[in-house]
Each structure stands twice: as structure tokens, then as C-alpha cells.
Enzyme design. Structure first.
Site, PDB file in Angstrom:
ATOM      1  CG  HIS A 184      -1.792   1.112   1.417  1.00  0.00           C
ATOM      2  ND1 HIS A 184      -1.382   2.290   1.991  1.00  0.00           N
ATOM      3  CD2 HIS A 184      -3.083   1.284   1.066  1.00  0.00           C
ATOM      4  CE1 HIS A 184      -2.394   3.136   1.975  1.00  0.00           C
ATOM      5  NE2 HIS A 184      -3.432   2.564   1.421  1.00  0.00           N
ATOM      6  CG  ASN A 186      -0.178   5.610   3.921  1.00  0.00           C
ATOM      7  OD1 ASN A 186       0.139   6.496   3.136  1.00  0.00           O
ATOM      8  ND2 ASN A 186      -1.283   5.652   4.633  1.00  0.00           N
ATOM      9  CE  LYS A 187       0.619  -0.641   5.869  1.00  0.00           C
ATOM     10  NZ  LYS A 187      -0.464  -1.459   5.398  1.00  0.00           N
ATOM     11  CG  ASN A 188       8.742   0.684   5.517  1.00  0.00           C
ATOM     12  OD1 ASN A 188       7.934   1.515   5.930  1.00  0.00           O
ATOM     13  ND2 ASN A 188       9.733   0.233   6.257  1.00  0.00           N
ATOM     14  CG  MET A 189       8.180  -2.323  -0.563  1.00  0.00           C
ATOM     15  SD  MET A 189       9.269  -3.532  -1.370  1.00  0.00           S
ATOM     16  CE  MET A 189       8.433  -3.708  -2.961  1.00  0.00           C
TER      17      MET A 189
END
Ligand SMILES: *Cc1c(COP(=O)(O)O)cnc(C)c1O
Length: 387
Positions: A184, A186-189
Site C-alpha cells: 500500500h 503508506n507502507k515502506n515500499m
């Protein structure tokens, strides 16, 4: 210049390289935009990065959790032990797959499932344990897997925050039973939306491969390719959870950049720690004693409302008025109406999770954030707390 004159600083923002953009454009022009060679490539790259024999890309981590739990063929009343301090998808997918979520409270400093409480929650109906590596800080997996082995339970690690996380020198995904990662924005990738199931279990991998695409025994790009046959068989009623090549085009380049992203996130998180040390308004997170690499998906202190003169929601509003975005990850899932009404959860069940739920806030943290951006966050807080 005050914060009010400056551009809004979001709590999160993806970093998309020119190479990733070019790859998406090349995919769009290639004549093949859904599941195909780029997803294959991305899955190979993921296997190499996490160190696992099977990686299956999907439309989201939610889809991954849903399929893995479906593959366990839960019977009515079967229980899955998890944490209330997570995103709703963790518990929702247990229910969607026909299971009953059983929560244990979290540790006050890491917000992770308190592994010492897990064994007491095991019953004859328990089938699996679903820990969440909160913010990219690994759960204490050695004792957790000991309990799982002793009681013959599956372990589904909700690793939505944890690509790149390490536990005692080993990458999450390189050992254990099943891991589910999220891509997603917002996640780290990110792949826009997207997720991935990783496992060492050949049967589970093949079940997920089948269920992610209609229960079809062959994938579309094989059928329509030069060498493919037009025939397929349906061997189970499956879902439509396949990742597109357009998404994988992004993912291939995001994965290459991931370790750099985590390095910058770590610098910023440690700098927050330093800058906020000793503030009576905040309780900061604690690090566990075991070896780990934190992926710093989120930076989440707890507000002390008495000392801060306001509660978390008023703090978030005050920051917004000062052009600083913040996030709320998460309110404890057991307190949502559906879970109260259907599973009888109530306030008081999990005091640590509830205290965190009431006080937690995500401060801005993303790889392209500058030290100057971070100084603006601190200045806005000082201004707010002075009032
Ligand atoms: C984001 C998240 C999910 C769901 O991920 P999606 O890819 O958006 O479906 C699940 N669990 C946790 C803990 C998350 O943070």
C-alpha cells in the site's frame, strides 16, 4: 516563516523514481498490462530479497491474509489468536475465512503481541496464531514458534509493516511458516495497491496460486501466449486477487530502493527519539532486548494528555492547523462496533492495547522527508504545547 505559511507536510508520501515511472510507461506500451512477465520478475526479486522459495503477488495484503486463512479451511468456531493493536484487516480476514478472532494484549513499550500471554489463549479450537510486526519491529518469534510447534498451530505473520525487518539477524520471510507483506502507498515500499504471500510450504503456495485467480489451474498469460493452450480447468471456486504487471513495474524498482528507504526512515526515527527525549508530553516506544532491525514503517509515540493539556485527537487537529499531517495507527480493533457486537469484546479486555489506542499518533515519516521538515514538526509541537 511559520508553519502556517508553509506547504502542508503529509504524514507519509511514497518515493517513486524516474526508473519506476519509465518501467510503468514501458509496461503500458508493451501490450501486456495485467499479470505477466513483470509480476514473474517481481516475484523472483522478492524471493531473493526475503530469502524464501515461494512469493505470490496479490492485489493487497488483505487479499493475502484472506487467501492464506481460506487455505487453512477453518471450520465454524475455529480460533485464530491475534492482536487488537493492528489494522482492521487482520481481524476482518479471520472472520471472512470463517474463523473466530481471539485477542491477547500487547506489550506497553513495543505495541507488539505479548507472546507470554499466547499459550494461555490456546484452546482445542485454536488453529493459528497471527502476530503483527507493529511498525516494522519484529515480534519475539522464537518463543512464539515454540508455542505453535507444541500445539500444532499455523503461524501467519501479518508482515504488512515488515518488509526488510530482521529478527535475530534473519530477515522476516526467510524462516517460519507464512508471511504477508503489504505494498500500500503508506507502507515502506509500494505498488500502488498490492501485497504478497511468502512461505516455505509448497502446498500452501499452490493453494494461494489457485485461489488468487478463479481457482484456475493455469494462468492467463500462459494461455494467451504463443505456446499456451486455450483450455483451463476450474478446480476450486477462487477469487480475483492477481497483481497486474503495471503494479509490478513499480514494485521491481521500489524493492531495489527499499534498503535506502529504511536507512533514511531509521535516521529520522532516531532523530525524533533524540529530539523528543525528556518531553513530559510524550511516552516514546521501547526497543526489545533481542537482536532486530526495525523497518520504521511508523514513528508512533503516545501522548500523555495530562501533561500535554490535550488529548490525541486535539493534538492531531492542532498539528493540522499548523500544516502538519499526522496519522492514527491504530485504534484497537476489538473496540469497533462489529467486534463488540459479534464477539463480545469490551473496554477493559486488553488494557495495554486500549491505553495505546487512546494515545497513539503517527508523526510524519517518509524517505524524502528532510531534517528541515522534521524540525517543522517539532516547532509546531512546541508552539501547540505552549498554549
Ligand atoms: C496495511 C495493513 C494491512 C492491509 O494491507 P493492504 O495491502 O492495504 O491490504 C494489514 N495489516 C496491517 C497491520 C496493515 O498495516
Amino acid at each position: 516563516m511559520t508553519n502556517k505559511d508553509q506547504e502542508f507536510l503529509p504524514f507519509s508520501r511514497p518515493s517513486i523514481s524516474q526508473e519506476a515511472i519509465d518501467e510503468v510507461v514501458a509496461c503500458l506500451k508493451s501490450g501486456w498490462i495485467t499479470t505477466g512477465p513483470r509480476v514473474r520478475q517481481f516475484e523472483e526479486d522478492l524471493k531473493t530479497y526475503v530469502g524464501a522459495p515461494y512469493a505470490l503477488c496479490l492485489t493487497s495484503a488483505t487479499a493475502g491474509l484472506h487467501l492464506v486463512l481460506t487455505a487453512l479451511r477453518l471450520k465454524p468456531g475455529d480460533e485464530v489468536i491475534t492482536t487488537p493493536m493492528t489494522f482492521a484487516a487482520t481481524l476482518n480476514t479471520i472472520v471472512l475465512a470463517g474463523g473466530r478472532p481471539v485477542c491477547v494484549d500487547v506489550e506497553p513499550g513495543t505495541y507488539n503481541m505479548d507472546v507470554a500471554r499466547v499459550e494461555k489463549a490456546v484452546t482445542k479450537r485454536t488453529r493459528a496464531i497471527m502476530p503483527v510486526h507493529f511498525a516494522g519491529l519484529p515480534v519475539d518469534l522464537d518463543p512464539l514458534y515454540d508455542i505453535a510447534r507444541k500445539h500444532n498451530l499455523r503461524v501467519i505473520e501479518d508482515a504488512a509493516h515488515a518488509i526488510g525487518t530482521e529478527y535475530k539477524g534473519k530477515r522476516i520471510g526467510s524462516f517460519g511458516d507464512i508471511q504477508v507483506f503489504s505494498f500500500h502507498p503508506n507502507k515502506n515500499m509500494t505498488t500502488g495497491e498490492g501485497g504478497c504471500v511468502v512461505t516455505r510450504d509448497e502446498q500452501l503456495a499452490s493453494d494461494v496460486a489457485l485461489l488468487r485467480f478463479h481457482g484456475m489451474d493455469r494462468e492467463a498469460w500462459n494461455r494467451f501466449g504463443k505456446s499456451g493452450s486455450q483450455h483451463y480447468e476450474i478446480v476450486a471456486p477462487g477469487y480475483k486477487y492477481n497483481m497486474m504487471d503495471i503494479q509490478a513495474a513499480l514494485g521491481i524498482h521500489q524493492l531495489k530502493a527499499l534498503d535506502g528507504f529504511i536507512r533514511r526512515r531509521t535516521e529520522l526515527a532516531l532523530r525524533y527519539h533524540e529530539l523528543l527525549q525528556g518531553w513530559p508530553e510524550w511516552t516514546l516506544t521501547a526497543a526489545p532486548a533481542y537482536g532486530h532491525r526495525h523497518a520504521w514503517h511508523l514513528y508512533t509515540p503516545l501522548i500523555n494528555p495530562d501533561r500535554a493539556g490535550r488529548d490525541r485527537d486535539a493534538f492531531m487537529l492542532g498539528m493540522k492547523e499548523r500544516n502538519i499531517g499526522t496519522g492514527l495507527h491504530y485504534r484497537a480493533v476489538h473496540l469497533y462496533p462489529y467486534y463488540r457486537e459479534h464477539f463480545g469484546f469490551k473496554r477493559g479486555n486488553f488494557p495495554n492495547a486500549e491505553s495505546i489506542s487512546d494515545r497513539i499518533v503517527s508523526l510524519p515519516l517518509f524517505p524524502s522527508m528532510t531534517d528541515g521538515d522534521q524540525d517543522r514538526v517539532i516547532a509546531a509541537m512546541r508552539d501547540l504545547f505552549r498554549q
